[in-house]
Design an enzyme around this catalytic site. Structure first.
Site, PDB file in Angstrom:
ATOM      1  N   GLU A  47       0.828  -1.206   0.000  1.00 21.12           N
ATOM      2  CA  GLU A  47       0.000   0.000   0.000  1.00 21.12           C
ATOM      3  C   GLU A  47       0.861   1.253   0.000  1.00 21.12           C
ATOM      4  O   GLU A  47       1.604   1.499   0.948  1.00 21.12           O
ATOM      5  CB  GLU A  47      -0.903   0.030   1.238  1.00 21.12           C
ATOM      6  CG  GLU A  47      -1.727   1.291   1.328  1.00 21.12           C
ATOM      7  CD  GLU A  47      -2.518   1.409   2.625  1.00 21.12           C
ATOM      8  OE1 GLU A  47      -3.376   2.296   2.705  1.00 21.12           O
ATOM      9  OE2 GLU A  47      -2.254   0.632   3.574  1.00 21.12           O
ATOM     10  N   GLU A 146     -11.535   2.803   5.607  1.00 20.96           N
ATOM     11  CA  GLU A 146     -10.502   3.191   6.568  1.00 20.96           C
ATOM     12  C   GLU A 146     -10.608   4.689   6.809  1.00 20.96           C
ATOM     13  O   GLU A 146      -9.867   5.490   6.257  1.00 20.96           O
ATOM     14  CB  GLU A 146      -9.111   2.813   6.033  1.00 20.96           C
ATOM     15  CG  GLU A 146      -8.053   2.957   7.093  1.00 20.96           C
ATOM     16  CD  GLU A 146      -6.680   2.551   6.617  1.00 20.96           C
ATOM     17  OE1 GLU A 146      -5.979   1.884   7.392  1.00 20.96           O
ATOM     18  OE2 GLU A 146      -6.287   2.895   5.491  1.00 20.96           O
TER      19      GLU A 146
END
Length: 179
Positions: A47, A146
């Site tokens: 990520e 998130e």
């Protein structure tokens, strides 16, 4: 699926001066991890995290950098975890990035920019458009939320109920998950 962290530029180090060594180490570590994960039929995810707001020292910052590293690693069980919050901050151009890196994407995460709150909070991103784009590209994976809810969990998921209801009953507008 498991997130494989890229690490942080050492305190006091010049990013450009250590970038080559950090990339080499990350690639070696990813190959090692990919081989272990393959034995368990698991996917590793890398990520990119923005270094403008969230973590100035994080090594992996853009989908371009992640794609280049994934190509060098050359393992099919490593994928891109594309957090649209970080991607917008670092590069914008989300439609192009989703289309370009779609074959590499193993997971999507969302949060509104700039406040990192619910998708329906005020901000830069048009999530109904993004969700339709993901559908048109054939994305069938999960979308991780998130973000920092402005209220409690139930309130924080109200955007999802509204989105499903706007799409019609075939999208679960009356499902228990949305209540």
């Amino acid at each position: 699926r498991i997130h494989l962290m890229a690490g942080r530029v050492p305190l006091g180090a010049d990013r450009a001066a250590v970038a080559g060594e950090m990339e080499t180490t990350f690639i070696e570590n990813l190959r090692y991890a990919a081989d272990l994960l393959d034995q368990e039929d698991m996917i590793g995810l890398v990520e990119p995290i923005n270094n403008r707001i969230t973590d100035p020292r994080y090594f992996l910052n853009t989908p371009h950098q992640a794609a280049a590293i994934l190509e060098k690693v050359g393992r099919p069980n490593l994928k891109l975890q594309l957090d649209l919050f970080h991607c917008q901050i670092m590069d914008g151009n989300l439609s192009h990035n989703l289309e370009t890196y779609f074959p590499l994407i193993g997971h999507i995460q969302i949060a509104q920019v700039p406040g990192r709150h619910e998708p329906d909070s005020p901000g830069e991103l048009n999530f109904p458009y993004i969700f339709e784009l993901l559908e048109s590209l054939g994305y069938t994976g999960y979308v991780g939320c998130e973000y920092a809810p402005k209220g409690d969990t139930l309130e924080g998921l109200g955007w999802l109920r509204s989105y499903w209801e706007s799409r019609g009953p075939q999208y679960g507008g009356t499902s228990k998950a949305a209540k």
